[in-house]
Design a protein around this motif. Structure first.
Motif, PDB file in Angstrom:
ATOM      1  N   ASP A  39       0.845  -1.192   0.000  1.00  0.00           N
ATOM      2  CA  ASP A  39       0.000   0.000   0.000  1.00  0.00           C
ATOM      3  C   ASP A  39       0.885   1.248   0.000  1.00  0.00           C
ATOM      4  N   SER A  40       0.287   2.399   0.264  1.00  0.00           N
ATOM      5  CA  SER A  40       0.991   3.677   0.107  1.00  0.00           C
ATOM      6  C   SER A  40       1.993   3.983   1.211  1.00  0.00           C
ATOM      7  N   ARG A  41       2.160   3.089   2.171  1.00  0.00           N
ATOM      8  CA  ARG A  41       3.108   3.360   3.254  1.00  0.00           C
ATOM      9  C   ARG A  41       4.562   3.193   2.832  1.00  0.00           C
ATOM     10  N   ILE A  42       4.817   2.593   1.666  1.00  0.00           N
ATOM     11  CA  ILE A  42       6.173   2.557   1.119  1.00  0.00           C
ATOM     12  C   ILE A  42       6.116   2.993  -0.341  1.00  0.00           C
ATOM     13  N   SER A  43       7.258   3.431  -0.855  1.00  0.00           N
ATOM     14  CA  SER A  43       7.347   3.793  -2.266  1.00  0.00           C
ATOM     15  C   SER A  43       8.728   3.415  -2.790  1.00  0.00           C
ATOM     16  N   CYS A  44       8.840   3.354  -4.115  1.00  0.00           N
ATOM     17  CA  CYS A  44      10.095   2.984  -4.757  1.00  0.00           C
ATOM     18  C   CYS A  44      11.036   4.183  -4.796  1.00  0.00           C
ATOM     19  N   LEU A  45      12.255   3.991  -4.287  1.00  0.00           N
ATOM     20  CA  LEU A  45      13.268   5.047  -4.293  1.00  0.00           C
ATOM     21  C   LEU A  45      14.230   4.901  -5.467  1.00  0.00           C
ATOM     22  N   THR A  46      14.069   3.842  -6.256  1.00  0.00           N
ATOM     23  CA  THR A  46      14.946   3.590  -7.406  1.00  0.00           C
ATOM     24  C   THR A  46      14.097   3.319  -8.648  1.00  0.00           C
ATOM     25  N   PRO A  47      13.255   4.272  -9.049  1.00  0.00           N
ATOM     26  CA  PRO A  47      12.278   4.009 -10.109  1.00  0.00           C
ATOM     27  C   PRO A  47      12.876   3.756 -11.482  1.00  0.00           C
ATOM     28  N   LEU A  48      14.136   4.138 -11.708  1.00  0.00           N
ATOM     29  CA  LEU A  48      14.736   3.949 -13.025  1.00  0.00           C
ATOM     30  C   LEU A  48      15.381   2.580 -13.192  1.00  0.00           C
ATOM     31  N   LEU A  49      15.475   1.799 -12.109  1.00  0.00           N
ATOM     32  CA  LEU A  49      16.062   0.471 -12.217  1.00  0.00           C
ATOM     33  C   LEU A  49      15.072  -0.509 -12.839  1.00  0.00           C
ATOM     34  N   VAL A 159      15.864 -12.086  13.277  1.00  0.00           N
ATOM     35  CA  VAL A 159      16.246 -12.466  11.921  1.00  0.00           C
ATOM     36  C   VAL A 159      15.441 -13.696  11.514  1.00  0.00           C
ATOM     37  N   GLY A 160      14.861 -13.661  10.329  1.00  0.00           N
ATOM     38  CA  GLY A 160      14.234 -14.862   9.783  1.00  0.00           C
ATOM     39  C   GLY A 160      12.788 -15.090  10.145  1.00  0.00           C
ATOM     40  N   THR A 161      12.188 -14.207  10.939  1.00  0.00           N
ATOM     41  CA  THR A 161      10.778 -14.370  11.302  1.00  0.00           C
ATOM     42  C   THR A 161       9.901 -13.569  10.339  1.00  0.00           C
ATOM     43  N   PRO A 162       8.629 -13.939  10.169  1.00  0.00           N
ATOM     44  CA  PRO A 162       7.744 -13.215   9.251  1.00  0.00           C
ATOM     45  C   PRO A 162       7.636 -11.740   9.609  1.00  0.00           C
ATOM     46  N   VAL A 163       7.494 -10.895   8.593  1.00  0.00           N
ATOM     47  CA  VAL A 163       7.393  -9.454   8.785  1.00  0.00           C
ATOM     48  C   VAL A 163       6.142  -8.930   8.093  1.00  0.00           C
ATOM     49  N   ALA A 164       5.689  -7.770   8.555  1.00  0.00           N
ATOM     50  CA  ALA A 164       4.550  -7.083   7.937  1.00  0.00           C
ATOM     51  C   ALA A 164       5.019  -5.698   7.503  1.00  0.00           C
ATOM     52  N   ILE A 165       4.939  -5.432   6.204  1.00  0.00           N
ATOM     53  CA  ILE A 165       5.431  -4.176   5.649  1.00  0.00           C
ATOM     54  C   ILE A 165       4.412  -3.626   4.656  1.00  0.00           C
ATOM     55  N   ALA A 166       3.768  -2.534   5.015  1.00  0.00           N
ATOM     56  CA  ALA A 166       2.877  -1.813   4.092  1.00  0.00           C
ATOM     57  C   ALA A 166       1.834  -2.718   3.451  1.00  0.00           C
ATOM     58  N   GLY A 167       1.191  -3.531   4.275  1.00  0.00           N
ATOM     59  CA  GLY A 167       0.147  -4.412   3.772  1.00  0.00           C
ATOM     60  C   GLY A 167       0.631  -5.734   3.233  1.00  0.00           C
ATOM     61  N   LEU A 168       1.943  -5.924   3.185  1.00  0.00           N
ATOM     62  CA  LEU A 168       2.524  -7.170   2.720  1.00  0.00           C
ATOM     63  C   LEU A 168       2.891  -8.053   3.903  1.00  0.00           C
ATOM     64  N   GLN A 169       2.483  -9.307   3.862  1.00  0.00           N
ATOM     65  CA  GLN A 169       2.902 -10.304   4.842  1.00  0.00           C
ATOM     66  C   GLN A 169       4.007 -11.125   4.192  1.00  0.00           C
ATOM     67  N   LEU A 170       5.227 -11.006   4.695  1.00  0.00           N
ATOM     68  CA  LEU A 170       6.381 -11.619   4.047  1.00  0.00           C
ATOM     69  C   LEU A 170       7.075 -12.595   4.977  1.00  0.00           C
ATOM     70  N   ALA A 171       7.427 -13.752   4.429  1.00  0.00           N
ATOM     71  CA  ALA A 171       8.165 -14.763   5.178  1.00  0.00           C
ATOM     72  C   ALA A 171       9.411 -15.139   4.388  1.00  0.00           C
TER      73      ALA A 171
END
Length: 233
Positions: A39-49, A159-171
């Motif tokens: 969601d909008s809580r993060i954005s891309c800082l390298t848009p040209l890559l 280190v290595g535990t699931p994280v929640a970032i800007a609506g993303l649940q990542l493992a």
């Protein structure tokens, strides 16, 4: 966790933008259409890559206050020594646990260089990054909630535990695609199918856009063309 993914599949995914990959995931019908992207809580800082594609490695950090327990700091080498040696492309996902994430930067120029040397292709955090130009120079994708010139009291909690970032649940091991449009997760075990569908989606969209610029264009003709594409799915 995703099984080993063939480099050819990763290359096919990297040839598509994240919008195309998101459409391909939607076409599988394996998850709700409002899940699996930031969601909008993060954005891309390298848009040209170009798009980054890799499997997730996770950290949890704090930076607003000094550590009150036995935690290890990013300035010490043990944080990267804890990352498994793996030459496959990986993406570091850092959850900032502070009540107001992003007071201090989690990764800057030096750690970006270290991550690139370890085979990482990107960093995702709800907190802060710094030295953004260096990320672009290195070809290291960067997605963050904000930028900060200082690291404050940053320290790693887990280190290595699931994280929640800007609506993303990542493992750890999740396959992620990201570019200027945002970050999309690939359903576990479906990389081959999503890559094939993404190529189909990209080709269908190309045909529609070309037709819209052709002398044959009309709303009714476009409706027929889109209907024909839909019936072939």
């Amino acid at each position: 966790m995703n099984p080993t993914i063939h480099p050819d599949v990763l290359s096919k995914l990297a040839a598509c933008d994240s919008c195309c990959v998101a459409n391909a995931v939607d076409a599988t019908g394996v998850r709700l259409a409002n899940l699996g992207f930031n969601d909008s809580r993060i954005s891309c800082l390298t848009p040209l890559l170009p798009p980054m594609v890799g499997t997730i490695v996770t950290l949890k950090v704090r930076s607003a206050e000094p550590s009150m327990k036995n935690a290890f700091y990013l300035d010490q080498p043990d944080w990267w020594e804890r990352l498994e040696a793996d030459r496959s492309p990986r993406i570091l996902a850092i959850e900032d646990l502070d009540a107001r994430p992003g007071r201090g930067s989690s990764v800057g120029a030096v750690h970006a260089c270290i991550l690139r040397a370890l085979g990482f292709v990107g960093v995702i955090t709800n907190g802060a990054l710094r030295d953004c130009n260096r990320f672009s120079d290195l070809g290291l994708g960067a997605f963050a909630g904000n930028v900060s010139p200082a690291h404050a009291y940053r320290h790693v909690i887990e280190v290595g535990t699931p994280v929640a970032i800007a609506g993303l649940q990542l493992a750890a091991g999740d396959l992620v695609h990201g570019d200027a449009n945002g970050v999309v997760t690939n359903p576990n075990g479906m990389a081959d199918r999503v890559a094939a569908l993404a190529e189909t989606v990209r080709e269908r969209e190309r045909r529609v856009c070309e037709f819209c610029q052709s002398p044959e264009f009309s709303p009714s003709a476009l409706r027929r063309r889109i209907g024909a594409d839909t019936s072939r799915r």
